[in-house]
Motif scaffolding. Sequence first.
Motif, mmCIF file in Angstrom:
data_model
loop_
_atom_site.group_PDB
_atom_site.id
_atom_site.type_symbol
_atom_site.label_atom_id
_atom_site.label_comp_id
_atom_site.label_asym_id
_atom_site.label_seq_id
_atom_site.Cartn_x
_atom_site.Cartn_y
_atom_site.Cartn_z
ATOM 1 N N ASP A 1 0.838 -1.211 -0.024
ATOM 2 C CA ASP A 1 0.026 -0.129 0.140
ATOM 3 C C ASP A 1 1.053 1.139 -0.029
ATOM 4 O O ASP A 1 1.471 1.611 1.040
ATOM 5 C CB ASP A 1 -0.873 -0.193 1.238
ATOM 6 N N PHE A 2 1.056 1.540 -1.081
ATOM 7 C CA PHE A 2 2.241 2.856 -1.461
ATOM 8 C C PHE A 2 1.507 4.250 -0.822
ATOM 9 O O PHE A 2 2.522 4.989 -0.016
ATOM 10 C CB PHE A 2 2.398 2.962 -2.690
ATOM 11 N N GLU A 3 0.232 4.316 -0.780
ATOM 12 C CA GLU A 3 -0.410 5.876 -0.122
ATOM 13 C C GLU A 3 -0.169 5.587 1.355
ATOM 14 O O GLU A 3 0.167 6.733 1.978
ATOM 15 C CB GLU A 3 -1.695 5.824 -0.619
ATOM 16 N N GLN A 4 -0.557 4.325 1.791
ATOM 17 C CA GLN A 4 -0.592 4.359 3.312
ATOM 18 C C GLN A 4 1.111 4.425 3.907
ATOM 19 O O GLN A 4 1.235 5.389 4.811
ATOM 20 C CB GLN A 4 -0.967 2.881 4.019
ATOM 21 N N PHE A 5 1.935 3.809 3.189
ATOM 22 C CA PHE A 5 3.331 4.032 3.331
ATOM 23 C C PHE A 5 3.707 5.399 3.333
ATOM 24 O O PHE A 5 4.555 5.828 4.295
ATOM 25 C CB PHE A 5 4.016 3.087 2.589
ATOM 26 N N THR A 6 3.283 5.993 2.242
ATOM 27 C CA THR A 6 3.844 7.237 2.079
ATOM 28 C C THR A 6 3.337 8.290 3.219
ATOM 29 O O THR A 6 4.083 9.363 3.597
ATOM 30 C CB THR A 6 3.220 7.896 0.781
ATOM 31 N N SER A 7 1.964 8.095 3.433
ATOM 32 C CA SER A 7 1.504 8.965 4.667
ATOM 33 C C SER A 7 2.129 8.882 5.764
ATOM 34 O O SER A 7 2.289 9.871 6.459
ATOM 35 C CB SER A 7 0.072 8.748 4.607
ATOM 36 N N GLY B 1 5.782 10.299 5.774
ATOM 37 C CA GLY B 1 5.676 11.719 5.761
ATOM 38 C C GLY B 1 5.523 12.398 7.008
ATOM 39 O O GLY B 1 6.192 13.336 7.389
ATOM 40 N N SER B 2 4.627 11.892 7.729
ATOM 41 C CA SER B 2 4.850 12.360 9.185
ATOM 42 C C SER B 2 5.841 12.118 10.024
ATOM 43 O O SER B 2 6.205 13.024 10.719
ATOM 44 C CB SER B 2 3.511 11.384 10.043
ATOM 45 N N GLN B 3 6.533 11.008 9.871
ATOM 46 C CA GLN B 3 7.698 10.520 10.298
ATOM 47 C C GLN B 3 9.045 11.542 10.089
ATOM 48 O O GLN B 3 9.789 12.210 10.744
ATOM 49 C CB GLN B 3 8.273 9.447 10.164
ATOM 50 N N MET C 1 14.566 10.566 1.051
ATOM 51 C CA MET C 1 14.605 9.598 1.807
ATOM 52 C C MET C 1 13.226 8.681 1.704
ATOM 53 O O MET C 1 13.487 7.596 1.795
ATOM 54 C CB MET C 1 14.211 10.171 3.377
ATOM 55 N N VAL C 2 12.303 9.162 1.086
ATOM 56 C CA VAL C 2 11.211 8.446 0.492
ATOM 57 C C VAL C 2 11.478 7.208 -0.593
ATOM 58 O O VAL C 2 11.307 6.147 -0.486
ATOM 59 C CB VAL C 2 9.992 9.093 0.080
ATOM 60 N N TYR D 1 13.450 2.054 -2.343
ATOM 61 C CA TYR D 1 14.469 1.065 -3.168
ATOM 62 C C TYR D 1 14.968 0.286 -2.458
ATOM 63 O O TYR D 1 15.724 -0.881 -2.636
ATOM 64 C CB TYR D 1 15.410 2.059 -4.067
ATOM 65 N N SER D 2 15.307 0.483 -1.036
ATOM 66 C CA SER D 2 16.126 -0.223 0.064
ATOM 67 C C SER D 2 15.157 -1.415 0.361
ATOM 68 O O SER D 2 15.821 -2.514 0.502
ATOM 69 C CB SER D 2 16.406 0.468 1.289
#
Length: 428
Positions: A5-11, A14-16, A80-81, A86-87
């Motif tokens: 879930d890319f959107e959830q991961f991104t959200s 982003g907060s962190q 960082m994202v 990629y990591s």
Amino acid sequence: MFEFDFEQFTSQLGSQLVESHKALTESLSESLSESISAGVKAALENISSPQDGPQPVRSARFTVTREAPVYSLDGGGPSMVRDAWYSAREHDADARERLRRFRVQSEEVAKLAHHAVRMNATSAQFAVSTSSASAVIPPGYRPDLFVPQLTQGRPLTNALSTGTIANATPFVVPVFTSASGATGDHTEGTNPTAGSLSLTTTTVTPGAISGLLQLTREIVDSSNPAIDQIALNAMRESYAQQTEAKVYAMLNGASGAGGTIASGLVPSGAQAATFSSTGGTPYAEVALIKGIRQQLAAYPFKRFAAPTAALMGQNATGIFATVTDSTGRPLFPSVGAQNAVGTGAAGQGWDVDGQVFRPAWAMTGTAAGDSQILILNEADAWAWESPLLTFRFEEKSGPALIEMALFGYFATHVLRPVGLSGIRITSS
């Protein structure tokens, strides 16, 4: 099948990132950077040397630099994202390394900030300097610059013949006295008349010289340079000075050139003369120099050989150095000597008619009967000494003290008094 879930991961990421960016920006502000540099420099300058023993503290030669953050979080540089993606998905080594460096930077900033706070708090409470913190900055010792004891030398002893003895047992030396009728004109067919030969003896009595120094074990174990060697050297030098004084006492005393002068000789047979240092004309001391030359000229007629050494005390040395003729020209110039009595060099000796007169510190006598100048042949006066023994006792008086000891035998004697010429100096 795994669904990412890319959107959830991104959200969530982003907060962190917002919180991390805020903390990192505050930690890397200019004021905190200056505090960190000062704190690190102070800490490095006070790091103790790893060597054993007290060492001097030297100023640290370094500069404090700050590595730029891996992620600037301002839209430029690595993302960082992207690195996190990629990591995790592509196992990208470069992305993984940047994330690792970011974590290390965050930890180091936290540690340095905590250390800077502690340093600032300490500086606010205490004014620390080399005087108030002398206990943690001990003096640095330089054994390579150690200033040893002055060595005075033994010019009188070195002018004599020397021998070796093993103990304090007195020994007898045979001495020629006279001979008569030993030879004569021969008459053919007639035996010569027997002559006579007279001998005597001289007894030499050696004496012992010893010394002892006590050192605490603490100072021996911790001294730098080694105190035990310093103590032994001090005793050896004291032995040398004491034996040199004994030689002068013998040459200057009743068994040497001392006594009442009669026809140029003292009762023991040594040559002797007295000259004034203030009665010369037209300038003072000139008569004394003439007297010295007179004694040098008379020496071969009494000893029937040339002297091998001439020594003088401080008073005589000063006269040699300052005596002048009627025009103020030195009688003993160091350079350009023309039509002068001799030449001179302070500290080395003065040449009078080819005989070098050398300073001897042990010739301290200034009384009316004391010789300020001695002229001699080394075959006529002797000094004997044993090998110098030195000892170190570790536990003789218990473990607290270490004793350094010295022992030796010494003797000196004038075997042929006529070979010694003493010159006394009066001031009136």
